[in-house]
Write a protein that holds these residues in place. Structure first.
Motif, PDB file in Angstrom:
ATOM      1  N   TRP A  74       0.814  -1.220   0.000  1.00  0.00           N
ATOM      2  CA  TRP A  74       0.000   0.000   0.000  1.00  0.00           C
ATOM      3  C   TRP A  74       0.844   1.265   0.000  1.00  0.00           C
ATOM      4  CZ3 TRP A  74       1.032   3.169   3.971  1.00  0.00           C
ATOM      5  CH2 TRP A  74       1.561   2.608   5.148  1.00  0.00           C
ATOM      6  N   TRP A  75       2.069   1.174   0.484  1.00  0.00           N
ATOM      7  CA  TRP A  75       2.941   2.356   0.544  1.00  0.00           C
ATOM      8  C   TRP A  75       3.321   2.863  -0.843  1.00  0.00           C
ATOM      9  CZ3 TRP A  75       3.865  -2.063   3.501  1.00  0.00           C
ATOM     10  CH2 TRP A  75       4.570  -3.095   2.846  1.00  0.00           C
ATOM     11  N   ASP A  76       3.104   2.054  -1.867  1.00  0.00           N
ATOM     12  CA  ASP A  76       3.386   2.489  -3.233  1.00  0.00           C
ATOM     13  C   ASP A  76       2.130   2.975  -3.958  1.00  0.00           C
ATOM     14  OD1 ASP A  76       6.131   1.999  -3.140  1.00  0.00           O
ATOM     15  OD2 ASP A  76       5.898  -0.087  -3.723  1.00  0.00           O
ATOM     16  N   TRP A  77       0.998   3.008  -3.259  1.00  0.00           N
ATOM     17  CA  TRP A  77      -0.210   3.525  -3.898  1.00  0.00           C
ATOM     18  C   TRP A  77      -0.052   5.003  -4.242  1.00  0.00           C
ATOM     19  CZ3 TRP A  77      -4.657   1.502  -0.209  1.00  0.00           C
ATOM     20  CH2 TRP A  77      -4.744   0.102  -0.336  1.00  0.00           C
ATOM     21  N   SER A  78      -0.785   5.414  -5.250  1.00  0.00           N
ATOM     22  CA  SER A  78      -0.820   6.828  -5.602  1.00  0.00           C
ATOM     23  C   SER A  78      -1.508   7.631  -4.499  1.00  0.00           C
ATOM     24  CB  SER A  78      -1.582   7.026  -6.915  1.00  0.00           C
ATOM     25  OG  SER A  78      -2.959   6.706  -6.727  1.00  0.00           O
ATOM     26  N   ARG A  79      -1.288   8.927  -4.513  1.00  0.00           N
ATOM     27  CA  ARG A  79      -1.981   9.786  -3.554  1.00  0.00           C
ATOM     28  C   ARG A  79      -3.497   9.659  -3.723  1.00  0.00           C
ATOM     29  NH1 ARG A  79      -1.062  13.150   1.056  1.00  0.00           N
ATOM     30  NH2 ARG A  79      -3.008  14.312   1.280  1.00  0.00           N
ATOM     31  N   GLN A  80      -3.955   9.573  -4.982  1.00  0.00           N
ATOM     32  CA  GLN A  80      -5.385   9.444  -5.229  1.00  0.00           C
ATOM     33  C   GLN A  80      -5.950   8.185  -4.574  1.00  0.00           C
ATOM     34  OE1 GLN A  80      -6.501   9.475  -9.377  1.00  0.00           O
ATOM     35  NE2 GLN A  80      -8.610   8.881  -8.950  1.00  0.00           N
TER      36      GLN A  80
ATOM     37  N   ASP B  18      -9.978   2.749   5.051  1.00  0.00           N
ATOM     38  CA  ASP B  18      -9.668   1.319   5.126  1.00  0.00           C
ATOM     39  C   ASP B  18      -8.509   1.033   6.074  1.00  0.00           C
ATOM     40  OD1 ASP B  18     -11.670   0.941   3.317  1.00  0.00           O
ATOM     41  OD2 ASP B  18     -10.364   0.472   1.617  1.00  0.00           O
ATOM     42  N   PHE B  19      -7.670   2.030   6.312  1.00  0.00           N
ATOM     43  CA  PHE B  19      -6.532   1.817   7.215  1.00  0.00           C
ATOM     44  C   PHE B  19      -6.978   1.686   8.671  1.00  0.00           C
ATOM     45  CE2 PHE B  19      -4.525   3.395   3.421  1.00  0.00           C
ATOM     46  CZ  PHE B  19      -3.364   2.645   3.341  1.00  0.00           C
ATOM     47  N   ARG B  20      -8.239   1.872   8.944  1.00  0.00           N
ATOM     48  CA  ARG B  20      -8.767   1.685  10.293  1.00  0.00           C
ATOM     49  C   ARG B  20      -9.460   0.328  10.444  1.00  0.00           C
ATOM     50  NH1 ARG B  20     -11.142   7.923  10.918  1.00  0.00           N
ATOM     51  NH2 ARG B  20      -9.230   8.892  10.124  1.00  0.00           N
ATOM     52  N   LEU B  21      -9.495  -0.440   9.372  1.00  0.00           N
ATOM     53  CA  LEU B  21     -10.088  -1.781   9.418  1.00  0.00           C
ATOM     54  C   LEU B  21      -9.158  -2.753  10.136  1.00  0.00           C
ATOM     55  CD1 LEU B  21     -11.287  -2.117   5.703  1.00  0.00           C
ATOM     56  CD2 LEU B  21     -12.747  -1.753   7.701  1.00  0.00           C
TER      57      LEU B  21
ATOM     58  N   VAL C  11      -6.751  -5.824  10.242  1.00  0.00           N
ATOM     59  CA  VAL C  11      -5.816  -6.141   9.164  1.00  0.00           C
ATOM     60  C   VAL C  11      -6.359  -7.228   8.243  1.00  0.00           C
ATOM     61  CG1 VAL C  11      -4.472  -7.794  10.544  1.00  0.00           C
ATOM     62  CG2 VAL C  11      -3.396  -6.603   8.619  1.00  0.00           C
ATOM     63  N   GLU C  12      -7.082  -8.201   8.794  1.00  0.00           N
ATOM     64  CA  GLU C  12      -7.623  -9.274   7.963  1.00  0.00           C
ATOM     65  C   GLU C  12      -8.630  -8.731   6.946  1.00  0.00           C
ATOM     66  OE1 GLU C  12      -6.268 -10.904  11.845  1.00  0.00           O
ATOM     67  OE2 GLU C  12      -7.596  -9.238  11.262  1.00  0.00           O
ATOM     68  N   GLU C  13      -9.448  -7.772   7.370  1.00  0.00           N
ATOM     69  CA  GLU C  13     -10.421  -7.181   6.451  1.00  0.00           C
ATOM     70  C   GLU C  13      -9.730  -6.327   5.386  1.00  0.00           C
ATOM     71  OE1 GLU C  13     -13.730  -5.207   8.282  1.00  0.00           O
ATOM     72  OE2 GLU C  13     -13.773  -6.631   9.961  1.00  0.00           O
ATOM     73  N   PHE C  14      -8.704  -5.605   5.805  1.00  0.00           N
ATOM     74  CA  PHE C  14      -7.943  -4.808   4.845  1.00  0.00           C
ATOM     75  C   PHE C  14      -7.352  -5.706   3.765  1.00  0.00           C
ATOM     76  CE2 PHE C  14      -4.111  -2.808   3.225  1.00  0.00           C
ATOM     77  CZ  PHE C  14      -4.477  -1.483   3.072  1.00  0.00           C
ATOM     78  N   VAL C  15      -6.725  -6.804   4.180  1.00  0.00           N
ATOM     79  CA  VAL C  15      -6.112  -7.734   3.230  1.00  0.00           C
ATOM     80  C   VAL C  15      -7.164  -8.330   2.304  1.00  0.00           C
ATOM     81  CG1 VAL C  15      -4.994  -9.987   3.031  1.00  0.00           C
ATOM     82  CG2 VAL C  15      -4.079  -8.259   4.607  1.00  0.00           C
ATOM     83  N   LYS C  16      -8.276  -8.770   2.872  1.00  0.00           N
ATOM     84  CA  LYS C  16      -9.336  -9.390   2.068  1.00  0.00           C
ATOM     85  C   LYS C  16      -9.842  -8.413   1.014  1.00  0.00           C
ATOM     86  CE  LYS C  16     -13.775 -11.778   2.494  1.00  0.00           C
ATOM     87  NZ  LYS C  16     -14.821 -12.247   3.440  1.00  0.00           N
ATOM     88  N   LYS C  17      -9.957  -7.158   1.374  1.00  0.00           N
ATOM     89  CA  LYS C  17     -10.479  -6.159   0.447  1.00  0.00           C
ATOM     90  C   LYS C  17      -9.510  -5.816  -0.650  1.00  0.00           C
ATOM     91  CE  LYS C  17     -12.594  -1.578   0.256  1.00  0.00           C
ATOM     92  NZ  LYS C  17     -13.166  -0.445   1.033  1.00  0.00           N
ATOM     93  N   HIS C  18      -8.221  -5.711  -0.320  1.00  0.00           N
ATOM     94  CA  HIS C  18      -7.265  -5.141  -1.271  1.00  0.00           C
ATOM     95  C   HIS C  18      -6.359  -6.159  -1.961  1.00  0.00           C
ATOM     96  CE1 HIS C  18      -8.279  -0.977  -0.480  1.00  0.00           C
ATOM     97  NE2 HIS C  18      -8.351  -1.278   0.800  1.00  0.00           N
ATOM     98  N   LEU C  19      -6.314  -7.373  -1.477  1.00  0.00           N
ATOM     99  CA  LEU C  19      -5.433  -8.352  -2.116  1.00  0.00           C
ATOM    100  C   LEU C  19      -5.932  -8.712  -3.500  1.00  0.00           C
ATOM    101  CD1 LEU C  19      -2.867 -10.014  -1.678  1.00  0.00           C
ATOM    102  CD2 LEU C  19      -4.306 -11.863  -0.808  1.00  0.00           C
ATOM    103  N   SER C  20      -7.230  -8.701  -3.702  1.00  0.00           N
ATOM    104  CA  SER C  20      -7.795  -9.113  -4.982  1.00  0.00           C
ATOM    105  C   SER C  20      -7.962  -7.974  -5.971  1.00  0.00           C
ATOM    106  CB  SER C  20      -9.174  -9.768  -4.746  1.00  0.00           C
ATOM    107  OG  SER C  20     -10.039  -8.852  -4.092  1.00  0.00           O
ATOM    108  N   LEU C  21      -7.685  -6.751  -5.531  1.00  0.00           N
ATOM    109  CA  LEU C  21      -7.889  -5.600  -6.415  1.00  0.00           C
ATOM    110  C   LEU C  21      -6.741  -5.444  -7.397  1.00  0.00           C
ATOM    111  CD1 LEU C  21      -9.290  -2.999  -3.864  1.00  0.00           C
ATOM    112  CD2 LEU C  21     -10.546  -4.460  -5.429  1.00  0.00           C
TER     113      LEU C  21
END
Length: 208
Positions: A179-185, A193-196, A198-208
């Protein structure tokens, strides 16, 4: 420590009073606390330091949180030579002959690397030439003498592993998401999402 959190600049580092900077490049949204000494470093986006930090010959990636009185990459003296004192290799201030440029050049090339999203506690020392992995935690007062694995919490003198922040599969997923390489946008779009958990964060963003 922030008594009042300053408003940071995207394009120019916010540098505290009394800080001295030499041969160093900065990314965006960077803050240095008061009375920092920074020499021959690369400081990436969103990094901040507390007061009285001293960093030399180091590469700091992104989103690094550094408390007060931290030292990163302290240089060594040539203890295998007849004299360890600075006069023997950089003695111009003492009126001696030209400095030992080759030794000084070689010393600058020994780099210390701090990974993304690392938290370094108050008064920690990270010795020169080491790598601290992404997501690691360095405990207050620790003296780090070996590389630190990603998402590992270390502490003590010399620093030992206390525990892992997450199970191995979560560590792997977070490194893949990067995530540290994501764009500012994207950071703005996904900010909450950074308040989720960690398991929910991973589930949401690993497949994107």
């Amino acid at each position: 420590m922030h008594i009042e959190f300053p408003k940071l600049s995207k394009d120019e580092p916010t540098i505290g009073r009394g800080s001295q900077i030499k041969n160093t490049t900065f990314g965006q949204w960077v803050e240095l606390g008061e009375n920092n000494l920074v020499d021959n470093c690369v400081i990436g986006d969103y990094n901040y330091t507390g007061q009285y930090c001293f960093m030399q010959n180091s590469d700091l990636k992104k989103f690094i949180s550094i408390a007060a009185q931290v030292r990163i990459g302290p240089t060594n003296h040539p203890y295998n030579r007849v004299a360890q004192h600075i006069f023997a290799y950089n003695g111009e201030a003492y009126g001696f002959a030209q400095k030992d440029s080759e030794y000084l050049k070689t010393r600058k090339q020994i780099r210390t690397t701090i990974g993304n999203d690392v938290w370094i506690g108050h008064g920690a020392i990270i010795q020169t030439g080491l790598t601290v992995g992404d997501g690691a935690v360095i405990g207050s007062g620790a003296v780090v003498t070996h590389d630190v694995e990603p998402y590992t919490i270390v502490g003590g003198v010399s620093a030992k592993v206390i525990k892992n922040r997450f199970p191995d599969e979560i560590k792997t997923d977070l490194e893949q998401i990067a995530w540290w390489d994501w764009s500012r946008q994207k950071l703005e779009e996904c900010y909450l999402d950074f308040r989720l958990p960690v398991e929910e964060f991973v589930k949401k963003h690993l497949s994107l």
